[in-house]
Design a protein around this motif. Structure first.
Motif, PDB file in Angstrom:
ATOM      1  N   UNK A   1       1.612  11.111  -7.823  1.00  0.00           N
ATOM      2  CA  UNK A   1       3.563  10.148  -6.931  1.00  0.00           C
ATOM      3  C   UNK A   1       2.584   9.933  -5.714  1.00  0.00           C
ATOM      4  N   UNK A   2       3.274   8.891  -5.492  1.00  0.00           N
ATOM      5  CA  UNK A   2       3.361   7.779  -4.624  1.00  0.00           C
ATOM      6  C   UNK A   2       4.064   7.724  -3.359  1.00  0.00           C
ATOM      7  N   UNK A   3       4.386   8.120  -2.546  1.00  0.00           N
ATOM      8  CA  UNK A   3       5.522   7.437  -1.282  1.00  0.00           C
ATOM      9  C   UNK A   3       5.667   6.010  -1.233  1.00  0.00           C
ATOM     10  N   UNK A   4       6.260   6.126  -1.912  1.00  0.00           N
ATOM     11  CA  UNK A   4       6.197   4.190  -1.003  1.00  0.00           C
ATOM     12  C   UNK A   4       6.976   3.490  -0.077  1.00  0.00           C
ATOM     13  N   UNK A   5       6.936   2.436   0.874  1.00  0.00           N
ATOM     14  CA  UNK A   5       7.666   1.808   1.701  1.00  0.00           C
ATOM     15  C   UNK A   5       9.266   2.027   1.554  1.00  0.00           C
ATOM     16  N   UNK A   6      10.352   1.986   2.847  1.00  0.00           N
ATOM     17  CA  UNK A   6      11.368   2.634   1.897  1.00  0.00           C
ATOM     18  C   UNK A   6      11.917   1.260   1.978  1.00  0.00           C
ATOM     19  N   UNK A   7      11.509   0.060   2.685  1.00  0.00           N
ATOM     20  CA  UNK A   7      11.927  -1.703   2.772  1.00  0.00           C
ATOM     21  C   UNK A   7      11.709  -2.333   2.036  1.00  0.00           C
TER      22      UNK A   7
ATOM     23  N   UNK B   1      10.380   6.772   3.336  1.00  0.00           N
ATOM     24  CA  UNK B   1       9.178   6.275   2.342  1.00  0.00           C
ATOM     25  C   UNK B   1      10.446   6.814   1.561  1.00  0.00           C
ATOM     26  N   UNK B   2      10.131   6.574  -0.069  1.00  0.00           N
ATOM     27  CA  UNK B   2      10.302   6.855  -1.398  1.00  0.00           C
ATOM     28  C   UNK B   2       9.325   7.132  -2.684  1.00  0.00           C
ATOM     29  N   UNK B   3       9.919   7.971  -2.706  1.00  0.00           N
ATOM     30  CA  UNK B   3       8.821   8.978  -3.984  1.00  0.00           C
ATOM     31  C   UNK B   3       9.298   8.435  -5.372  1.00  0.00           C
TER      32      UNK B   3
ATOM     33  N   UNK C   1       0.400  -0.603  -0.159  1.00  0.00           N
ATOM     34  CA  UNK C   1       0.173  -0.034   0.213  1.00  0.00           C
ATOM     35  C   UNK C   1       0.658   0.872  -0.201  1.00  0.00           C
ATOM     36  N   UNK C   2       0.600   2.038  -1.395  1.00  0.00           N
ATOM     37  CA  UNK C   2       1.234   3.728  -0.696  1.00  0.00           C
ATOM     38  C   UNK C   2      -0.376   4.352  -1.022  1.00  0.00           C
ATOM     39  N   UNK C   3       0.643   5.716  -0.201  1.00  0.00           N
ATOM     40  CA  UNK C   3      -0.379   6.885  -0.209  1.00  0.00           C
ATOM     41  C   UNK C   3       0.088   8.382  -1.075  1.00  0.00           C
ATOM     42  N   UNK C   4      -0.434   8.781  -1.403  1.00  0.00           N
ATOM     43  CA  UNK C   4       0.237  10.463  -2.388  1.00  0.00           C
ATOM     44  C   UNK C   4      -1.167  11.182  -3.114  1.00  0.00           C
ATOM     45  N   UNK C   5      -0.716  11.114  -4.222  1.00  0.00           N
ATOM     46  CA  UNK C   5      -1.761  12.438  -4.248  1.00  0.00           C
ATOM     47  C   UNK C   5      -1.605  12.355  -6.629  1.00  0.00           C
TER      48      UNK C   5
ATOM     49  N   UNK D   1       6.965   4.466 -13.520  1.00  0.00           N
ATOM     50  CA  UNK D   1       7.848   4.813 -14.383  1.00  0.00           C
ATOM     51  C   UNK D   1       8.870   5.738 -13.944  1.00  0.00           C
ATOM     52  N   UNK D   2       8.895   5.628 -12.731  1.00  0.00           N
ATOM     53  CA  UNK D   2      10.159   6.257 -11.808  1.00  0.00           C
ATOM     54  C   UNK D   2      10.186   6.251 -10.895  1.00  0.00           C
ATOM     55  N   UNK D   3      10.979   6.400  -9.946  1.00  0.00           N
ATOM     56  CA  UNK D   3      11.897   5.849  -8.378  1.00  0.00           C
ATOM     57  C   UNK D   3      12.713   6.556  -8.325  1.00  0.00           C
TER      58      UNK D   3
END
Length: 412
Positions: A267-273, A308-310, A59-63, A298-300
């Protein structure tokens, strides 16, 4: 006797206190060693462990954000004379956001247009002058050709008279010489005329180049003047306006920003792990609160912020009716595929990536408390790392009041 009686009372007192303490200890030990209790099975809910192939999503959150953004800058020095659109408004490519005033630029455009008109007029005058010169050359050539015909006729007549013995030989030679000279004059004049025409072509080309350069200068100035009516340039919304009415700004100054409203990215915030386990083009399912939207990564980014990683996801399916820039969203991002995963349906109280004490039902309708380790939560399914096997049933109801019991007996 009195001494003996006092001693006996003292001993009886301590004996009674010892018995009381012993009874308390016995009651405590009995309560602490009690490990079973009966509970009605109909009051409990269960989750059964299943096994099989499973796609792991995180699960990720963003906008949502605009896929296209355009920064509007001042084309020249000017003063903000009119503001027509405010942030948040929907704009088209030709929508005028604001107008800048610059009298000096208007004067430059007028002068450049005047110079261009003057150069064009000079070219036309030069063209007519050269046409007259060509006519003069053509007139001289025509005269020479007439003389050639005249001398050719004289030569022919003298030849006939000489045959009859009437004309002298010198007359014949004079006519021959005149004809030869005129032919050379004609050749010379024709060569001069050709060179004149060629030179005239170069001169006209030079003037055309000057006019073309001036035309470009005029077009550039006219475009700069037209750009003083600052337009959005793309379809979307006006996201920000950085100037105020009456403000003087220099060329290149940031005026506003426009972003697309129909062409969006997520644009999503992915869990770092898990960020290093997610591939480019990984499928994404976005929840916009009014439906699901499909996308792909398309981009990390490589920078970690607050654990978190965008990442950016390109929309691959139709957008929902409420989709717009800055709308908060949640998403499920594909991580990997597990061929034989153990999992249970998510229930309140079960926490991903945790170790918990849970009651597990056995074949004898006994609930036994044991340690279970959970992994990721993927699409309402909770991975089991250890502590359970396929077809095991765990109690998903709130069992906090029974946590002091190691086993519970189920009754109907």
């Amino acid at each position: 006797m009195e001494i003996t009686l006092k001693k006996s009372r003292f001993n009886n007192k301590w004996f009674g206190a010892g018995v009381f303490i012993t009874l308390l200890l016995f009651a405590g030990v009995a309560a602490s060693t009690k490990t079973t209790k009966s509970i009605d099975i109909n009051t409990l809910s269960f989750r059964q462990v299943k096994a099989g192939p499973l796609d792991i999503y995180t699960q990720a959150f963003g906008e949502f954000a605009s896929a296209k953004e355009r920064l509007l800058t001042a084309p020249a020095y000017g003063k903000v004379s009119e503001i027509l659109v405010r942030p948040g408004a929907i704009v088209s490519p030709d929508t005028v956001i604001l107008t800048l005033a610059n009298p000096e630029l208007e004067q430059q455009v007028s002068e450049a247009q005047g110079q261009l008109a003057q150069q064009k007029a000079q070219r036309e005058a030069f063209k007519y002058e050269q046409q007259n010169e060509r006519l003069n050359y053509q007139g001289r050539i025509a005269d020479i050709k007439a003389n050639i015909e005249k001398y050719d006729l004289e030569l022919s007549v003298n030849q006939s008279l000489l045959t009859l013995g009437v004309a002298s030989k010198i007359e014949l030679q004079r006519a021959t010489l005149n004809l030869k000279q005129e032919k050379k004059r004609l050749e010379f004049e024709q060569e001069k005329y050709a060179q004149f025409v060629e030179m005239q072509g170069f001169q006209l080309t030079q003037r055309d180049i000057i006019i073309e350069q001036q035309q470009k200068q005029v077009s550039m100035l006219e475009q700069r003047l037209a750009n003083m009516h600052v337009t959005a340039g793309i379809q979307g919304t006006l996201q920000s306006l950085n100037v105020a009415l009456g403000e003087s700004i220099n060329q290149g100054h940031s005026i506003a920003k426009v972003g697309s409203d129909k062409e969006l990215i997520a644009r999503l915030r992915l869990p770092q792990h898990l960020a290093d386990q997610i591939d480019i083009h990984a499928p994404v399912i976005i929840d916009s609160q009014k439906g699901k939207v499909t996308a792909k990564i398309i981009r990390i980014e490589s920078v970690v912020s607050n654990g978190a990683v965008m990442a950016e996801a390109e929309i691959t399916g139709p957008l929902t009716s409420n989709a717009r820039p800055s709308l908060a969203i949640s998403a499920q991002v594909f991580v990997r595929h597990e061929q034989n995963a153990s999992y249970i349906a998510q229930a309140p109280g079960l926490r991903p990536r945790s170790k918990q004490q849970l009651f597990v039902k056995n074949e004898q309708n006994i609930l036994r408390q044991q340690e279970v380790m959970f992994g990721e939560l993927t699409q309402q399914k909770l991975l089991i790392t250890s502590g359970l096997k396929t077809n095991d049933q765990i109690v998903s109801s709130d069992m906090s009041e029974y946590k002091h019991y190691s086993t519970l007996e189920l009754t109907q």
